[in-house]
Design an enzyme around this catalytic site. Structure first.
Site, PDB file in Angstrom:
ATOM      1  N   GLU A 142      -1.216  61.828  12.991  1.00 43.79           N
ATOM      2  CA  GLU A 142      -2.580  62.083  12.524  1.00 43.79           C
ATOM      3  C   GLU A 142      -3.540  62.301  13.685  1.00 43.79           C
ATOM      4  O   GLU A 142      -4.475  63.097  13.586  1.00 43.79           O
ATOM      5  CB  GLU A 142      -3.065  60.946  11.619  1.00 43.79           C
ATOM      6  CG  GLU A 142      -2.234  60.726  10.370  1.00 43.79           C
ATOM      7  CD  GLU A 142      -1.994  61.987   9.543  1.00 43.79           C
ATOM      8  OE1 GLU A 142      -2.898  62.853   9.479  1.00 43.79           O
ATOM      9  OE2 GLU A 142      -0.902  62.118   8.977  1.00 43.79           O
ATOM     10  N   HIS A 173      -3.526  65.929  14.741  1.00 39.49           N
ATOM     11  CA  HIS A 173      -4.441  66.724  13.910  1.00 39.49           C
ATOM     12  C   HIS A 173      -5.877  66.522  14.391  1.00 39.49           C
ATOM     13  O   HIS A 173      -6.636  67.476  14.554  1.00 39.49           O
ATOM     14  CB  HIS A 173      -4.356  66.299  12.438  1.00 39.49           C
ATOM     15  CG  HIS A 173      -3.097  66.681  11.745  1.00 39.49           C
ATOM     16  ND1 HIS A 173      -2.692  67.977  11.565  1.00 39.49           N
ATOM     17  CD2 HIS A 173      -2.149  65.909  11.154  1.00 39.49           C
ATOM     18  CE1 HIS A 173      -1.549  68.000  10.894  1.00 39.49           C
ATOM     19  NE2 HIS A 173      -1.199  66.748  10.631  1.00 39.49           N
TER      20      HIS A 173
END
Length: 158
Positions: A68, A71
């Site tokens: 994550e 991202h």
């Protein structure tokens, strides 16, 4: 692990592996079902599925956080942050994050029992099956307008 502990863990992983600060919010979201975590584009927050931490431990949690954070940092740098982008794949490989999270151990499906209620017309003997009870004084047979009577209630295993 609490949301505060998760926030600290995400901040330390961000500094350790990406050499950049994580300046937004990280939290657990128990409503996530099919994914280990998600990065929210509009708020830049990260949500993590607590079920993965409970079932698979801290190593899996760290992998999800790295994924994550890839991202997160790529999006803030205006570079390719989607799974298909080369920037994302290269950064993920550099930090040692997983492309996909591990699957959860199979939870045994419980036997589901559904209640079936059968009504019978006293006039034409037509049978009606329902899942919910109905008021037999209010409703009549659709075929002959005769009076309805509760015949039986069954539990069927699906």
């Amino acid at each position: 692990m609490t949301n505060e502990e998760l926030q600290v863990l995400v901040e330390t992983i961000s500094l350790q592996y990406f050499q950049r600060a994580f300046k937004h919010k990280a939290s657990f979201n128990r409503r996530l079902r099919t994914t280990g975590g998600r990065y929210l584009l509009h708020t830049h927050n990260i949500e993590i599925n607590k079920t993965y931490y409970d079932a698979l431990g801290k190593d899996e949690l760290i992998g999800i956080i790295k994924h994550e954070l890839c991202h997160y940092h790529l999006h803030l740098l205006n570079r390719g942050y989607q799974h298909k982008d080369a920037d994302f794949k290269n950064l993920l490989k550099m930090v040692g994050g997983p492309r996909f999270c591990s699957s959860l151990p199979m939870q045994q499906k419980k036997e589901q029992k559904k209640k079936i209620i059968i009504y019978k017309c006293l006039g034409c003997k037509q049978r009606y099956t329902r899942r919910k009870r109905m008021n037999t004084t209010k409703y009549v047979c659709g075929k002959c307008r005769g009076k309805l009577e509760l015949e039986e209630i069954r539990s069927v295993v699906i």
